[in-house]
Scaffold this motif. Structure first.
Motif, PDB file in Angstrom:
ATOM      1  N   PRO A   1      34.735  10.380  25.677  1.00 50.05           N
ATOM      2  CA  PRO A   1      35.165  10.899  26.979  1.00 50.05           C
ATOM      3  C   PRO A   1      36.437  11.733  26.900  1.00 50.05           C
ATOM      4  O   PRO A   1      36.613  12.676  27.687  1.00 50.05           O
ATOM      5  CB  PRO A   1      35.374   9.618  27.794  1.00 50.05           C
ATOM      6  CG  PRO A   1      34.395   8.639  27.205  1.00 50.05           C
ATOM      7  CD  PRO A   1      34.396   8.933  25.731  1.00 50.05           C
ATOM      8  N   ALA A   2      37.322  11.440  25.944  1.00 45.51           N
ATOM      9  CA  ALA A   2      38.560  12.214  25.798  1.00 45.51           C
ATOM     10  C   ALA A   2      38.273  13.668  25.446  1.00 45.51           C
ATOM     11  O   ALA A   2      38.940  14.587  25.941  1.00 45.51           O
ATOM     12  CB  ALA A   2      39.448  11.574  24.737  1.00 45.51           C
ATOM     13  N   TYR A   3      37.288  13.893  24.587  1.00 48.22           N
ATOM     14  CA  TYR A   3      36.923  15.273  24.226  1.00 48.22           C
ATOM     15  C   TYR A   3      36.418  16.015  25.461  1.00 48.22           C
ATOM     16  O   TYR A   3      36.823  17.156  25.733  1.00 48.22           O
ATOM     17  CB  TYR A   3      35.852  15.257  23.136  1.00 48.22           C
ATOM     18  CG  TYR A   3      35.337  16.634  22.773  1.00 48.22           C
ATOM     19  CD1 TYR A   3      36.011  17.422  21.856  1.00 48.22           C
ATOM     20  CD2 TYR A   3      34.170  17.134  23.352  1.00 48.22           C
ATOM     21  CE1 TYR A   3      35.546  18.701  21.524  1.00 48.22           C
ATOM     22  CE2 TYR A   3      33.700  18.396  23.039  1.00 48.22           C
ATOM     23  CZ  TYR A   3      34.390  19.175  22.117  1.00 48.22           C
ATOM     24  OH  TYR A   3      33.930  20.433  21.806  1.00 48.22           O
ATOM     25  N   ASP A   4      35.553  15.371  26.213  1.00 49.86           N
ATOM     26  CA  ASP A   4      35.013  15.995  27.424  1.00 49.86           C
ATOM     27  C   ASP A   4      36.119  16.280  28.433  1.00 49.86           C
ATOM     28  O   ASP A   4      36.114  17.322  29.104  1.00 49.86           O
ATOM     29  CB  ASP A   4      33.951  15.099  28.046  1.00 49.86           C
ATOM     30  CG  ASP A   4      32.736  14.920  27.137  1.00 49.86           C
ATOM     31  OD1 ASP A   4      32.443  15.847  26.358  1.00 49.86           O
ATOM     32  OD2 ASP A   4      32.112  13.845  27.195  1.00 49.86           O
ATOM     33  N   ALA A   5      37.095  15.367  28.536  1.00 50.68           N
ATOM     34  CA  ALA A   5      38.194  15.572  29.487  1.00 50.68           C
ATOM     35  C   ALA A   5      39.055  16.763  29.090  1.00 50.68           C
ATOM     36  O   ALA A   5      39.489  17.549  29.937  1.00 50.68           O
ATOM     37  CB  ALA A   5      39.046  14.298  29.560  1.00 50.68           C
ATOM     38  N   VAL A   6      39.311  16.904  27.790  1.00 50.07           N
ATOM     39  CA  VAL A   6      40.105  18.049  27.316  1.00 50.07           C
ATOM     40  C   VAL A   6      39.363  19.348  27.569  1.00 50.07           C
ATOM     41  O   VAL A   6      39.948  20.345  28.009  1.00 50.07           O
ATOM     42  CB  VAL A   6      40.449  17.862  25.821  1.00 50.07           C
ATOM     43  CG1 VAL A   6      41.002  19.155  25.215  1.00 50.07           C
ATOM     44  CG2 VAL A   6      41.470  16.727  25.649  1.00 50.07           C
ATOM     45  N   ARG A   7      38.049  19.350  27.320  1.00 48.19           N
ATOM     46  CA  ARG A   7      37.266  20.564  27.563  1.00 48.19           C
ATOM     47  C   ARG A   7      37.284  20.960  29.032  1.00 48.19           C
ATOM     48  O   ARG A   7      37.460  22.122  29.392  1.00 48.19           O
ATOM     49  CB  ARG A   7      35.816  20.369  27.099  1.00 48.19           C
ATOM     50  CG  ARG A   7      35.670  20.231  25.586  1.00 48.19           C
ATOM     51  CD  ARG A   7      34.223  20.150  25.168  1.00 48.19           C
ATOM     52  NE  ARG A   7      33.609  21.478  25.167  1.00 48.19           N
ATOM     53  CZ  ARG A   7      32.798  21.924  26.096  1.00 48.19           C
ATOM     54  NH1 ARG A   7      32.514  21.185  27.154  1.00 48.19           N
ATOM     55  NH2 ARG A   7      32.279  23.130  26.015  1.00 48.19           N
ATOM     56  N   ARG A   8      37.097  19.973  29.907  1.00 46.26           N
ATOM     57  CA  ARG A   8      37.092  20.274  31.346  1.00 46.26           C
ATOM     58  C   ARG A   8      38.462  20.785  31.807  1.00 46.26           C
ATOM     59  O   ARG A   8      38.527  21.709  32.619  1.00 46.26           O
ATOM     60  CB  ARG A   8      36.711  19.020  32.147  1.00 46.26           C
ATOM     61  CG  ARG A   8      35.224  18.655  32.043  1.00 46.26           C
ATOM     62  CD  ARG A   8      34.852  17.634  33.112  1.00 46.26           C
ATOM     63  NE  ARG A   8      35.621  16.401  32.977  1.00 46.26           N
ATOM     64  CZ  ARG A   8      35.246  15.358  32.251  1.00 46.26           C
ATOM     65  NH1 ARG A   8      34.105  15.397  31.555  1.00 46.26           N
ATOM     66  NH2 ARG A   8      35.984  14.267  32.206  1.00 46.26           N
ATOM     67  N   GLU A   9      39.523  20.202  31.277  1.00 40.35           N
ATOM     68  CA  GLU A   9      40.864  20.629  31.681  1.00 40.35           C
ATOM     69  C   GLU A   9      41.140  22.056  31.216  1.00 40.35           C
ATOM     70  O   GLU A   9      41.704  22.863  31.956  1.00 40.35           O
ATOM     71  CB  GLU A   9      41.918  19.663  31.102  1.00 40.35           C
ATOM     72  CG  GLU A   9      43.289  19.828  31.683  1.00 40.35           C
ATOM     73  CD  GLU A   9      43.372  19.425  33.146  1.00 40.35           C
ATOM     74  OE1 GLU A   9      44.227  20.008  33.853  1.00 40.35           O
ATOM     75  OE2 GLU A   9      42.601  18.552  33.592  1.00 40.35           O
TER      76      GLU A   9
END
Length: 366
Positions: free
Chosen positions: A353-361
């Motif tokens: 989920p951290a990777y996805d959060a960084v991408r979305r940000e």
């Protein structure tokens, strides 16, 4: 003692096709393609292509042994990041293992990799109290290296290393971890032998060796406004008022989800910006007690997102570097008993989920 860096760009990209499938993304783009083609959905974009749109660098610390021996690691390092930091191979004990004998092989291999893949290089680190060569620490301990000679050794080391990488390193962590959490100066070998003037000297020597490189203070537990970050703010203000070339403040960003998220992160960045300084997150990871679960991974993702959000909302924040991107090669389990899974990808290179959060940000932008 160095391992040769195998693989051409073509081989790295071939390996990248498999690695990208692990991330569930589209076929690999060229490592030099900083922006995705028009109409390419953000869900297929690499971190580096999204970061380029925001005029911020997204970086990773690099384990050069993994870079040499792990094709998936190598391909993802090239695909996902436009800035790299040597995790260990630019530290003093590696660069100058014997007095006057320099080993540039591993660091040069990383710089060559970065050039092939259109990446910038952060230098880490010139002056630190850890990972010093035995000849230096033993010489100081037994008195064979006195203060005057130690100052010459430090000057020569900084000058030689920065000159060697002149034009190849865009930011240096010049002085690393010089304060305690209460804001007092760390009682290091450097402070004991040379007094606090070594900090200004280090910046002056580094600037003389490469006037174009941006020079940073760097430390942990300084994400928000607290005694330690305030000590750095006061030091930076004094040094800059004296004409010392201190250009930036590096915030490591080693977080632990058992503690609350640091307070006033954006305000902290803004007060350094008010001094005319750049800021950067330089070593971000978010560890947790094992085993991991969905709740912990969600909290981890939010911590990554909130640090990045602060960076993207302050123009002086020029880069966001994670301290390794896969749990397969994380330093955390070896240093924090019972803790781990601190990075963006798991040990099998699958996104968390951290990777996805960084991408979305990054996709949302400044």
């Amino acid at each position: 003692m160095s391992r040769p860096l195998p693989g051409s760009l073509a081989r790295a990209l071939a390996a990248g096709a498999a690695a990208v499938l692990v991330l569930g993304a589209a076929p690999a783009v060229s490592a030099h393609d900083h922006h995705d083609r028009p109409g390419h959905a953000d869900r297929h974009a690499s971190l580096r292509s999204l970061a380029a749109r925001q005029d911020v660098r997204i970086g990773t610390a690099v384990d050069t042994t993994a870079l040499s021996g792990d094709r998936t690691y190598r391909a993802l390092t090239a695909r996902e990041f436009n800035s790299v930091t040597a995790e260990n191979v630019m530290k003093w004990e590696v660069i100058e293992p014997e007095r006057g004998t320099y080993d540039w092989s591993e660091a040069d291999a990383l710089v060559a990799f970065a050039k092939r893949h259109g990446q910038a290089v952060r230098g880490h680190t010139l002056v630190w109290h850890n990972q010093l060569p035995a000849w230096l620490t033993s010489g100081v301990a037994d008195g064979s290296i006195g203060p005057a000679e130690l100052r010459r050794i430090l000057r020569d080391h900084i000058t030689t290393q920065v000159r060697h990488f002149r034009g190849d390193v865009y930011q240096w962590d010049v002085v690393n971890e010089v304060f305690n959490d209460d804001g007092t100066l760390r009682d290091s070998l450097w402070l004991q032998q040379l007094g606090p003037s070594y900090i200004a000297d280090a910046f002056r020597w580094a600037h003389a060796a490469d006037p174009r490189a941006r020079l940073f203070l760097n430390d942990y537990n300084v994400e928000g406004v607290n005694a330690k970050s305030t000590a750095y703010h006061e030091l930076a203000g004094k040094l800059r008022a004296q004409g010392v070339p201190v250009h930036g403040f590096g915030i490591q960003g080693h977080l632990d989800i058992q503690y609350g998220f640091p307070g006033d992160v954006r305000a902290n960045l803004e007060r350094f910006a008010a001094l005319g300084m750049q800021t950067a997150f330089t070593e971000v990871d978010v560890r947790m007690d094992l085993p991991a679960d969905d709740t912990k991974l969600t909290r981890q993702a939010d911590d990554y997102r909130r640090l990045l959000d602060a960076c993207l909302n302050v123009r002086s924040c020029t880069s966001f570097t994670v301290w390794g991107f896969t749990d397969k090669y994380s330093w955390v389990p070896g240093w924090f008993e019972g803790q781990g899974t601190a990075n963006l990808l798991n040990e099998d290179f699958a996104p968390k989920p951290a990777y996805d959060a960084v991408r979305r940000e990054l996709a949302a932008g400044r």
